[in-house]
Motif scaffolding. Structure first.
Motif, PDB file in Angstrom:
ATOM      1  N   MET A   1       6.534  11.094  -5.439  1.00 59.18           N
ATOM      2  CA  MET A   1       6.521  12.104  -6.548  1.00 59.18           C
ATOM      3  C   MET A   1       8.061  11.778  -7.063  1.00 59.18           C
ATOM      4  O   MET A   1       9.095  12.274  -6.568  1.00 59.18           O
ATOM      5  N   THR A   4       8.198  17.015 -10.386  1.00 57.69           N
ATOM      6  CA  THR A   4       7.119  17.838 -10.575  1.00 57.69           C
ATOM      7  C   THR A   4       7.603  19.048 -11.350  1.00 57.69           C
ATOM      8  O   THR A   4       8.766  19.577 -11.446  1.00 57.69           O
ATOM      9  N   ARG A   6       6.113  22.644 -12.606  1.00 57.93           N
ATOM     10  CA  ARG A   6       5.113  23.720 -12.142  1.00 57.93           C
ATOM     11  C   ARG A   6       5.431  24.630 -13.139  1.00 57.93           C
ATOM     12  O   ARG A   6       6.275  25.411 -13.486  1.00 57.93           O
ATOM     13  N   SER A  22       1.849  22.178 -16.126  1.00 56.48           N
ATOM     14  CA  SER A  22       2.155  21.741 -14.479  1.00 56.48           C
ATOM     15  C   SER A  22       1.516  19.956 -14.651  1.00 56.48           C
ATOM     16  O   SER A  22       0.459  19.810 -14.927  1.00 56.48           O
ATOM     17  N   PHE A  23       2.482  19.319 -14.160  1.00 53.31           N
ATOM     18  CA  PHE A  23       2.054  17.984 -13.515  1.00 53.31           C
ATOM     19  C   PHE A  23       3.096  17.255 -12.651  1.00 53.31           C
ATOM     20  O   PHE A  23       4.068  17.832 -12.398  1.00 53.31           O
ATOM     21  N   VAL A  24       2.516  16.078 -12.005  1.00 54.61           N
ATOM     22  CA  VAL A  24       3.283  15.298 -11.268  1.00 54.61           C
ATOM     23  C   VAL A  24       3.512  13.888 -11.618  1.00 54.61           C
ATOM     24  O   VAL A  24       2.643  13.203 -12.343  1.00 54.61           O
ATOM     25  N   ASN A  26       4.620  10.163 -10.881  1.00 61.43           N
ATOM     26  CA  ASN A  26       4.725   9.256  -9.690  1.00 61.43           C
ATOM     27  C   ASN A  26       5.409   8.054 -10.273  1.00 61.43           C
ATOM     28  O   ASN A  26       5.656   7.630 -11.470  1.00 61.43           O
ATOM     29  N   ILE A  59      11.113  22.719 -12.547  1.00 58.89           N
ATOM     30  CA  ILE A  59      11.150  21.197 -12.603  1.00 58.89           C
ATOM     31  C   ILE A  59      11.807  20.973 -11.263  1.00 58.89           C
ATOM     32  O   ILE A  59      13.099  21.181 -11.111  1.00 58.89           O
ATOM     33  N   SER A  60      11.432  20.097 -10.636  1.00 65.32           N
ATOM     34  CA  SER A  60      11.900  19.469  -9.314  1.00 65.32           C
ATOM     35  C   SER A  60      11.976  17.992  -9.377  1.00 65.32           C
ATOM     36  O   SER A  60      11.003  17.304  -9.869  1.00 65.32           O
TER      37      SER A  60
END
Length: 567
Positions: A1, A4, A6, A22-24, A26, A59-60
């Motif tokens: 990932m 990320t 949220r 929210s989503f990821v 990749n 946001i990460s």
């Protein structure tokens, strides 16, 4: 990932544009972001790039992940206007140059160090060399040439100042610098807007083979079909994000299926609720009727007993129906929102003359550059002309000469009596940023405010709450919609369209394309939108290296043509 997101929420005053997203993302993701103009697509990219902050959410980024961002419009581009193109390229590849410099330093140190102290140097050298190789450092000079040639800016002198570049050149130089940085994540906002077809085709191939992840806002349907494997749709109704697997065509099909199922489920639930309410009402009516029927004296007990049994049974039916109805009403299927129907159409009187516009020996130079010379042609009342050529060939300048905004160095433009030219510029510079939507639309028109509001609402391009918004606060796509509305209000009988599909969301795009196809007068369009070109057809004018060639080649001939030279 890699990234990320949220529960991202973003609002401008009382207007929410992103709601609980929210989503990821990749490493293998190639994502296209779609949605109506003003839905928050560009805002999402700016938040991910760190240029705006959300009201809430987080946001990460994974450790050491680098994101590269390309804004939507050349005027927004984060390119330092003080340096040269060479400075920008060196800055873009700065990490690689630093790694290369460190490798040389370590090589020199290892050549003179004794064996007892070489292990730390060897370890560092291995790490630096591995990083340098992973980032493509051994091919950096080749990659610079490849990217510059692919975007058709290799002819630009490297010492030329960025501030002297045109908007299109600056956008492409900025894109080149971004690609050369090789970030882990590319955030691209309408990357094809300033690309001619060969550059667009090259960028498609480059992104398909890109080693990092891609999150891209685009209106180019063919580009989305070829370059992405997932679609994020930002809804204008709930301002949330909905994910679809596959390219644009797969998204359209999945969205249509989901909409049909939603409508069917909603109708089925409404019918069930209506039936339950009817059952309750009928049962209550039966109880009331039984209570009004007096028993006879000779069988009071029997009739009372039967009546009580009937009332108990009816009460049970009512209670069951009420429980079912309450359960449904506590969590109902929401009504599918009305689909916005864009009604873009031109109302105008057709031209009576057999020759709408006549060009005779038109020539134009800018500085030492010969844009074009000896252009001679006659435009018929029902002409459909696609004006093509590499960026910087002089297509927009030819439009301005036809409109009388720019004088040719030689030659003459003759307009037939009654010609009213409607011009859609590439960047929308005609709008006053301090005017409201309503003021900009009604400018130079005669009528009452209510009439103007009614027309704007009738087109389906704006809502009532948009009327008092300042132009400066509109998204690029919303400004484009306002330009289209103003264009239709002029009732032109000749259209000059400079990249008409730029910035327009896909819902508006198809309706506007249809309006252009149905237009009764001549249309000359500059476009690199392959989907639009395939629908548009018409005569092909190619402006290249100072010469205009005219033929009736099919769109496939144009799409697979290549031009020599650049800006």
């Amino acid at each position: 990932m890699l990234i990320t997101a949220r529960s991202l929420t973003k609002a401008y005053g009382a207007i929410v544009v992103l709601n609980d997203i929210s989503f990821v993302l990749n490493a293998s993701d190639r994502i296209g972001v779609v949605g109506p103009n003003g839905a928050g697509k560009s805002t999402l990219l700016r938040i991910l790039a760190g240029h705006e902050k959300p009201e809430s959410g987080k946001i990460s980024f994974a450790p050491d992940v680098e994101a590269g961002y390309l804004p939507q419009q050349a005027s927004d581009h984060l390119v330092d206007g003080e340096g040269s193109i060479q400075d920008l390229l060196l800055q873009a590849t700065g990490n690689l140059r630093q790694l290369e410099k460190r490798m040389h330093e370590l090589e020199a140190a290892m050549a003179v160090v004794d064996a007892d102290h070489i292990d730390p140097l060897l370890n560092e050298y291995s790490n630096v060399a591995s990083r340098f190789q992973d980032l493509g450092g051994y091919e950096i000079d080749y990659r610079i040439e490849q990217v510059m040639a692919g975007l058709h800016i290799d002819a630009l002198p490297r010492e030329r100042g960025v501030a002297t570049l045109s908007g299109g050149e600056r956008a492409r130089v900025g894109l080149a610098a971004l690609l050369l940085r090789s970030p882990d994540v590319l955030l691209l906002d309408e990357p094809t807007n300033h690309l001619d077809f060969p550059s667009m085709e090259w960028l498609e191939s480059y992104l398909i083979n890109y080693r990092g992840a891609l999150l891209m806002v685009s209106h180019d349907r063919q580009f989305l079909n070829r370059a992405v494997n997932q679609i994020f749709e930002i809804s204008e109704h709930d301002h949330n994000l909905h994910s679809y697997t596959g390219n644009y065509d797969a998204y359209v099909q999945a969205q249509a299926s989901a909409r049909a199922k939603w409508e069917a489920d909603y109708e089925r639930q409404q019918e069930e609720m209506q039936e339950l309410r009817k059952r309750i009402k009928d049962a209550e009516r039966s109880v009331g009727h039984a209570n009004r029927t007096a028993p006879r004296d000779n069988d009071k007990f029997v009739r009372y007993f039967l009546a009580q049994g009937k009332q108990n049974a009816i009460s049970s039916i009512v209670r069951t129906a009420e429980v079912q109805l309450k359960r449904i009403e506590s969590n109902p299927i929401p009504k599918p929102p009305e689909l916005v129907h864009i009604k873009s159409q031109f109302t105008t009187e057709p031209l009576r003359s057999q020759e709408a516009i006549t060009l005779t020996n038109i020539s134009k130079h800018i500085g030492k550059k010969n844009l074009f010379q000896d252009i001679t042609s006659t435009i018929q009342p029902e002409a459909r002309i696609l004006l093509t050529g590499p960026n910087g060939a002089g297509k927009t300048t030819l439009f301005r000469i036809i409109m009388g905004q720019v004088e040719p160095d030689s030659g003459q433009v003759q307009l037939a009596p009654g010609v009213r030219i409607g011009y859609l510029s590439q960047e929308g510079e005609a709008l006053d940023p301090d005017q409201t939507v309503l003021e900009a639309y009604s400018h130079q028109q005669v009528g009452f405010e209510g009439e103007f509001i009614g027309r704007l609402l009738g087109h389906g391009l704006f809502r009532l709450e948009d009327m008092q918004k300042k132009v400066r606060y509109l998204s690029h796509g919303q400004k484009r919609k306002l330009e289209i509305a103003c264009l239709m209000a002029q009732h032109p009988n000749v259209l000059l369209l400079d990249e008409p599909t730029n910035y327009i969301s896909l819902d508006v795009l198809e309706a506007f394309e249809e309006a252009i196809l149905q237009f009764p007068g001549p249309v000359i369009a500059i476009s690199h939108d392959r989907w639009f070109i395939q629908r548009y057809g018409g005569e092909l004018w190619t402006l290249n290296q100072g010469r205009l060639s005219i033929n009736t080649a099919s769109d496939s001939d144009y799409l697979h043509s290549s031009w020599q030279g650049a800006d």
